[in-house]
Enzyme design. Structure first.
Site, PDB file in Angstrom:
ATOM      1  N   ARG A   1      -6.682  -2.823  -4.735  1.00 63.62           N
ATOM      2  CA  ARG A   1      -6.946  -1.489  -3.476  1.00 63.62           C
ATOM      3  C   ARG A   1      -7.354  -0.687  -4.169  1.00 63.62           C
ATOM      4  O   ARG A   1      -6.985  -0.141  -5.266  1.00 63.62           O
ATOM      5  CB  ARG A   1      -5.845  -2.254  -3.299  1.00 63.62           C
ATOM      6  CG  ARG A   1      -5.503  -3.716  -2.387  1.00 63.62           C
ATOM      7  CD  ARG A   1      -4.078  -3.634  -1.693  1.00 63.62           C
ATOM      8  NE  ARG A   1      -4.261  -3.220  -1.095  1.00 63.62           N
ATOM      9  CZ  ARG A   1      -3.745  -2.980   0.168  1.00 63.62           C
ATOM     10  NH1 ARG A   1      -2.048  -3.385  -0.346  1.00 63.62           N
ATOM     11  NH2 ARG A   1      -3.413  -1.773   1.220  1.00 63.62           N
TER      12      ARG A   1
ATOM     13  N   ARG B   1       0.701 -10.382   8.211  1.00 57.71           N
ATOM     14  CA  ARG B   1      -0.719 -10.460   9.548  1.00 57.71           C
ATOM     15  C   ARG B   1      -1.426 -12.006   9.612  1.00 57.71           C
ATOM     16  O   ARG B   1      -2.100 -11.855  10.629  1.00 57.71           O
ATOM     17  CB  ARG B   1      -1.733  -9.231   9.425  1.00 57.71           C
ATOM     18  CG  ARG B   1      -0.089  -7.888   9.440  1.00 57.71           C
ATOM     19  CD  ARG B   1      -0.771  -6.708  10.514  1.00 57.71           C
ATOM     20  NE  ARG B   1      -0.163  -5.735  10.505  1.00 57.71           N
ATOM     21  CZ  ARG B   1       1.542  -5.504  10.410  1.00 57.71           C
ATOM     22  NH1 ARG B   1       2.048  -6.786  10.897  1.00 57.71           N
ATOM     23  NH2 ARG B   1       1.877  -4.075   9.757  1.00 57.71           N
TER      24      ARG B   1
ATOM     25  N   GLY C   1       1.149  -1.459  -0.076  1.00 58.33           N
ATOM     26  CA  GLY C   1       0.015   0.433  -0.506  1.00 58.33           C
ATOM     27  C   GLY C   1       0.453   1.113  -0.391  1.00 58.33           C
ATOM     28  O   GLY C   1       0.251   2.629  -0.780  1.00 58.33           O
TER      29      GLY C   1
ATOM     30  N   GLN D   1      -3.255   6.341   3.651  1.00 57.62           N
ATOM     31  CA  GLN D   1      -2.217   7.065   2.828  1.00 57.62           C
ATOM     32  C   GLN D   1      -2.696   7.297   2.362  1.00 57.62           C
ATOM     33  O   GLN D   1      -1.939   8.467   1.968  1.00 57.62           O
ATOM     34  CB  GLN D   1      -1.631   4.876   2.429  1.00 57.62           C
ATOM     35  CG  GLN D   1      -1.291   4.034   3.300  1.00 57.62           C
ATOM     36  CD  GLN D   1      -1.084   2.759   3.711  1.00 57.62           C
ATOM     37  OE1 GLN D   1      -1.499   2.158   2.065  1.00 57.62           O
ATOM     38  NE2 GLN D   1      -0.144   2.120   3.714  1.00 57.62           N
TER      39      GLN D   1
ATOM     40  N   GLU E   1      -4.324  -2.683  11.755  1.00 57.75           N
ATOM     41  CA  GLU E   1      -2.842  -3.587  10.855  1.00 57.75           C
ATOM     42  C   GLU E   1      -2.846  -4.476  12.167  1.00 57.75           C
ATOM     43  O   GLU E   1      -2.829  -5.832  12.461  1.00 57.75           O
ATOM     44  CB  GLU E   1      -2.010  -3.149  11.145  1.00 57.75           C
ATOM     45  CG  GLU E   1      -1.198  -2.427  12.317  1.00 57.75           C
ATOM     46  CD  GLU E   1      -0.265  -0.975  12.104  1.00 57.75           C
ATOM     47  OE1 GLU E   1       1.177  -1.267  11.833  1.00 57.75           O
ATOM     48  OE2 GLU E   1      -0.334  -0.298  11.166  1.00 57.75           O
TER      49      GLU E   1
ATOM     50  N   SER F   1      -7.085   4.464  11.195  1.00 57.49           N
ATOM     51  CA  SER F   1      -5.424   4.605  11.004  1.00 57.49           C
ATOM     52  C   SER F   1      -4.811   6.293  11.346  1.00 57.49           C
ATOM     53  O   SER F   1      -4.011   6.387  10.986  1.00 57.49           O
ATOM     54  CB  SER F   1      -4.743   4.504   9.824  1.00 57.49           C
ATOM     55  OG  SER F   1      -5.014   2.721  10.107  1.00 57.49           O
TER      56      SER F   1
ATOM     57  N   SER G   1      -8.442   4.313   3.656  1.00 52.57           N
ATOM     58  CA  SER G   1      -6.994   4.279   3.828  1.00 52.57           C
ATOM     59  C   SER G   1      -6.687   5.790   3.619  1.00 52.57           C
ATOM     60  O   SER G   1      -6.621   6.609   3.356  1.00 52.57           O
ATOM     61  CB  SER G   1      -6.543   4.085   2.831  1.00 52.57           C
ATOM     62  OG  SER G   1      -5.180   3.907   2.785  1.00 52.57           O
TER      63      SER G   1
END
Length: 446
Positions: A140, A406, A112, A188, A334, A215, A186
């Protein structure tokens, strides 16, 4: 084409016969390493990254920047465990900024940070930069970055998909200015625009219009790292408007930066202490950090452990009991797979909230966790924004990973307490945690 043997091989997850007692040196942070690579590549002078993470995601980032003309020289000190030490210990990367150029082709893999952080960099290149990656990367979301860059003056060909593959036609500069984006899927998207913004002619003002923002600690990490290399950033936390970030145009400094251990990658080892009633030391745990993994201290303590943060690192001790938890993980999504694995072994139910965005990660992590834990005899149900986990006696079986690092470490955690768990494609952990199987068996003294 024959399947990659690493993707089909089954790894017998070691079962813990006694409480763990170990010191685990966790490699450097992927999030910090990849942000540092971008900032150093955009700086006005050379810089150093020391103890960088050497993993699939970070090597993809370095390769992409090299493809666009950045010089990255790798050195290994004599104190390292050997040339090319996989965890980056004793290693240093010298970053030599240069005029960004095309034509270039970037392989994002399924990272990502690479697929989102580099299109703004490519907009500053002189020539076209084509982005492609793994099949999952096509699914994504990238629309937040693509749409924003177009508003800021970039030309991008993506056939209207808002996803990979795509080509950024760099013009050597970008106007910048004000842009509205929905970063609900996201954070990001925000970080991607902020990292390159000092090089935009007008800087950038990013306004997040969505109802949620996952996040947030990762955005704080981006802001802290920008400020550390001389950028001027106004944020909601510094008295600015809510959900608005402003970066002023200006030169970035080269730095000599030592990368922190990846605290999210410390999770399975801390979980091992919790699950086995043992004790694990993670050296060099920072006293102050923007890494989301630092919240493990609080969460795993609530689930039955205790921790001590000292100058030499973090000592985490399990009590022999694991308690269920009701927790909002929206800022630290995460960590969800590892927490779910521990919760499946607890003495009471757990509810994990605020992580609907995990359906868009390396895989649909909520569906994957539900399926894999339930196939071992568990009782997990998806909610609108998370998971509800009712502990049951589990049994052995194959734990599929969906090319998600993960998921693999979550299966290994369950395997500590449940005999006969086999992890499919444990090699996927190389995405961010090189040599995980060796670190894991070493912790157990196997």
């Amino acid at each position: 084409m024959a399947p990659n043997p690493a993707h089909t091989a089954l790894w017998p997850a070691p079962h813990a016969s006694e409480a763990v007692a170990a010191t685990v040196h966790v490699p450097g942070s992927k999030s910090v390493t990849n942000r540092a690579l971008v900032l150093a590549s955009l700086a006005s002078e050379p810089g150093w990254l020391r103890r960088p993470l050497r993993s699939r995601d970070t090597l993809l980032m370095a390769a992409a920047l090299r493809e666009m003309g950045v010089g990255i020289e790798e050195t290994v000190s004599s104190s390292s465990s050997g040339a090319g030490s996989p965890d980056g210990t004793g290693e240093a990367w010298r970053i030599l900024p240069a005029g960004l150029r095309g034509p270039a082709t970037v392989d994002v893999g399924n990272a990502g940070t690479v697929m989102r952080f580099l299109p703004p960099v490519a907009a500053l290149a002189d020539g076209p930069v084509h982005f492609d990656g793994d099949p999952r990367s096509y699914e994504r979301p990238l629309n937040g970055v693509v749409d924003a860059l177009r508003v800021l003056g970039a030309r991008i060909d993506d056939d209207g998909r808002g996803a990979l593959p795509l080509t950024v036609h760099g013009g050597g500069a970008l106007d910048g200015g004000t842009v509205e984006i929905d970063a609900s899927s996201s954070s990001q998207f925000v970080s991607a625009l902020l990292l390159s913004a000092p090089r935009f002619n007008q800087g950038v003002e990013v306004r997040h219009t969505g109802s949620t923002l996952p996040s947030v600690p990762h955005i704080r990490m981006t802001v802290d790292m920008l400020r550390a290399v001389g950028a001027q950033v106004d944020t909601p936390e510094s008295g600015g408007e809510p959900n608005v970030w402003r970066v002023t145009p200006g030169a970035l400094l080269g730095r000599d930066l030592t990368i922190e251990p990846d605290l999210s990658n410390a999770q399975p080892f801390l979980a091992a202490a919790l699950v086995t009633g043992g004790r694990v030391l993670i050296p060099d745990w920072p006293a102050r950090t923007t890494q989301p993994g630092d919240r493990l201290r609080e969460i795993f303590t609530e689930m039955g452990g205790s921790c001590e943060l000292a100058d030499y690192g973090l000592v985490f001790t399990g009590s022999g009991s694991i308690h269920g938890i009701d927790v909002d993980l929206s800022d630290v999504g995460e960590l969800t797979p590892g927490i779910a694995a521990v919760a499946a072994l607890a003495d009471s139910p757990s509810t994990l909230r605020g992580v609907s965005h995990l359906r868009l990660h390396e895989t649909d992590r909520l569906a994957a966790l539900t399926k894999e834990i339930n196939e071992l005899g568990g009782d997990v149900t998806e909610t609108a924004d998370g998971l509800h986990i009712r502990p049951r006696r589990l049994h052995g079986g194959i734990f599929h990973t969906y090319d998600d690092h993960r998921m693999a470490t979550a299966g290994a955690i369950i395997g500590l307490a449940v005999e006969g768990v086999q992890i499919e494609n444990v090699a996927t952990t190389a995405k961010t945690l090189p040599d995980f199987p060796e670190l894991w068996t070493g912790m157990l003294g196997v």
